[in-house]
Design a protein around this motif. Structure first.
Motif, short mmCIF file in Angstrom:
data_model
loop_
_atom_site.label_atom_id
_atom_site.label_comp_id
_atom_site.label_asym_id
_atom_site.label_seq_id
_atom_site.Cartn_x
_atom_site.Cartn_y
_atom_site.Cartn_z
N PHE A 6 0.86 -1.19 0.00
CA PHE A 6 0.00 0.00 0.00
C PHE A 6 0.90 1.24 0.00
CE2 PHE A 6 -2.79 -3.31 1.40
CZ PHE A 6 -4.04 -2.96 0.91
N VAL A 51 -7.69 3.04 0.35
CA VAL A 51 -7.68 2.35 1.67
C VAL A 51 -8.90 2.67 2.51
CG1 VAL A 51 -5.22 1.90 1.94
CG2 VAL A 51 -6.17 4.10 2.66
N VAL A 67 1.92 -7.87 4.11
CA VAL A 67 1.53 -6.54 3.65
C VAL A 67 2.59 -5.53 4.10
CG1 VAL A 67 -0.18 -4.69 3.89
CG2 VAL A 67 -0.94 -7.07 3.74
N SER A 69 3.26 -1.32 4.08
CA SER A 69 2.54 -0.07 3.85
C SER A 69 3.45 1.14 3.99
CB SER A 69 1.37 0.07 4.82
OG SER A 69 0.80 1.37 4.67
N THR A 70 3.51 1.91 2.89
CA THR A 70 4.18 3.22 2.93
C THR A 70 3.15 4.32 2.68
OG1 THR A 70 4.70 3.07 0.57
CG2 THR A 70 6.38 2.29 2.09
N LEU A 71 1.91 4.03 3.06
CA LEU A 71 0.81 4.99 2.89
C LEU A 71 1.18 6.33 3.50
CD1 LEU A 71 -2.50 3.48 4.23
CD2 LEU A 71 -2.06 4.33 1.91
N TYR A 83 -3.88 7.26 8.04
CA TYR A 83 -3.00 6.27 8.68
C TYR A 83 -3.84 5.33 9.56
CZ TYR A 83 0.70 9.44 7.20
OH TYR A 83 1.54 10.22 6.44
N THR A 87 -5.00 1.96 7.64
CA THR A 87 -4.31 0.79 8.20
C THR A 87 -5.29 -0.08 8.97
OG1 THR A 87 -2.36 2.19 8.34
CG2 THR A 87 -2.24 0.08 9.48
N ILE A 90 -6.83 -2.25 6.46
CA ILE A 90 -5.85 -3.27 6.05
C ILE A 90 -5.77 -4.37 7.11
CG2 ILE A 90 -3.38 -3.70 5.69
CD1 ILE A 90 -3.25 -0.79 4.50
N CYS A 104 4.58 -1.49 8.56
CA CYS A 104 4.01 -0.20 8.13
C CYS A 104 4.89 0.95 8.60
CB CYS A 104 2.59 -0.04 8.65
SG CYS A 104 2.45 0.03 10.42
#
Ligand SMILES: NC(=O)c1ccc[n+]([C@@H]2O[C@H](COP(=O)([O-])OP(=O)(O)OC[C@H]3O[C@@H](n4cnc5c(N)ncnc54)[C@H](OP(=O)(O)O)[C@@H]3O)[C@@H](O)[C@H]2O)c1
Length: 243
Positions: A6, A51, A67, A69-71, A83, A87, A90, A104
C-alpha cells in the motif's frame, strides 16, 4: 512470497516495489491511480484501491503472504485519518484472511519524548515546529495507527524513519528498537529495511527506528518542500468537521 504494497505509487513505495520485485517476490502494488504507476515487470500486478474502501482493501489483501505499507499524505491543518483508518481497514482484512505479517511506516516524530533527532537547534527549534505545528494532525493520526497496530495481534513491525530524502543506493543505515538519534532517513534505506523484515523476525511486534548517517540532504529545502506540499494534496477531513 506474495506481497501487497500500500502506498506503492509514492516516492518510497516505488523504490520498495522495485526492491521487492528484484528480491523475487510477487507484488500487488496498490494505488488510487493505477494508470500513473511507472513500473511494469514480471510478478507485478498494479491494483486500483482506496484504503478508505474496505471491500477494495479486502480484495487486495486476500491471498497475500504479507503486507507492506508506505501509505502517506502531506501535512495539513485538517484532521488526518488515512493512517489510522486506512491501516485499520488493512488490518481487518488481514485478520479475516489469515495474513499475519504487517510492516508499516510511521515516523520518528510520533514520540518526541524518546530523545532528540539531531543537534540542539534541530531538537529545540525545528523538531517542535514540525511535530507541534506543521505536522500536528498527521502525527496525531500516526499515533492512533501505532496504537491500533500494536493491539492488532498481527506479526507487526512499525518503521519509524526520520526526515526522508533520496540516495542513489542503499547506504550503511542503522536500525534500533524504538529510537535512534538520526535526523534523516534515505527512502532507499527505508525501503531496504522494510524488505528485510520479510525474512527476519528480529523486529516482529517491535517499533524499528531506521536512520541514515552516511549522507544527508539540505534540511531547509526538506522542510520547505514538506510545508508547501500540504497545499497540493489535502487529506479527507473527519465527517462533520466544520473547517
Ligand atoms: N516525508 C518525510 O520526511 C517523512 C518522514 C517520516 C515518515 N514519513 C512517512 O513515510 C511514508 C512514505 O512517505 P513518502 O513520502 O514516500 O510517501 P507519501 O507521498 O507520503 O505517500 C505514499 C502514497 O500513499 C498513497 N495514499 C494516500 N492516501 C491513500 C488512500 N486513501 N488510498 C490508497 N493510497 C493512498 C498515495 O498513493 P496514490 O495517490 O497513488 O493512491 C501516495 O503516493 C509515509 O507514511 C510518510 O508519512 C515521511
Amino acid at each position: 512470497m506474495k506481497i501487497a504494497i500500500f502506498g506503492a505509487n509514492g516516492p518510497t513505495g516505488r523504490i520498495l516495489t522495485r526492491q521487492v520485485l528484484d528480491a523475487g517476490h510477487a507484488v500487488a502494488a496498490v494505488t488510487r491511480n493505477p494508470g500513473e504507476f511507472p513500473l511494469d515487470a514480471p510478478g507485478l500486478t498494479v491494483v486500483g484501491a482506496d484504503v478508505y474502501n474496505s471491500e477494495e482493501v479486502e480484495r487486495v489483501v486476500a491471498g497475500q503472504d504479507a503486507v507492506l505499507s508506505t501509505l502517506g499524505v502531506p501535512y495539513g491543518r485538517q484532521p488526518i485519518r488515512v493512517y489510522s483508518e486506512g491501516t485499520g481497514n488493512i488490518m481487518r482484512a488481514m485478520t479475516r484472511h489469515g495474513v499475519r505479517r504487517l510492516v508499516c511506516v510511521s515516523s520518528s516524530a510520533t514520540d518526541p519524548a524518546a530523545g532528540p533527532h539531531g543537534g540542539i537547534f534541530f531538537s529545540k527549534v525545528l523538531q517542535p515546529l514540525i511535530t507541534n505545528l506543521l505536522g500536528r494532525t498527521l502525527y496525531e493520526d500516526m499515533r492512533r495507527m501505532e496504537a491500533a497496530v500494536a493491539e492488532s495481534g498481527l506479526e507487526w513491525t512499525i518503521m519509524r524513519p526520520s526526515g526522508l530524502f533520496e540516495t542513489e543506493s542503499v547506504t550503511d543505515y542503522r536500525m534500533a528498537v524504538d529510537y535512534l538519534n538520526g535526523t534523516f532517513t534515505s527512502r532507499t534505506d527505508l525501503a531496504d529495511s522494510m524488505l528485510r523484515q520479510l525474512s527476519s523476525s528480529e523486529y516482529v511486534r517491535k517499533v524499528a527506528a531506521v536512520a541514515t548517517f552516511d549522507q544527508k540532504p539540505s534540511l531547509i529545502r526538506m522542510i520547505a518542500r514538506e510545508a508547501s506540499s500540504k497545499k497540493s494534496a489535502p487529506d479527507r477531513t473527519f465527517e462533520g468537521d466544520p473547517s
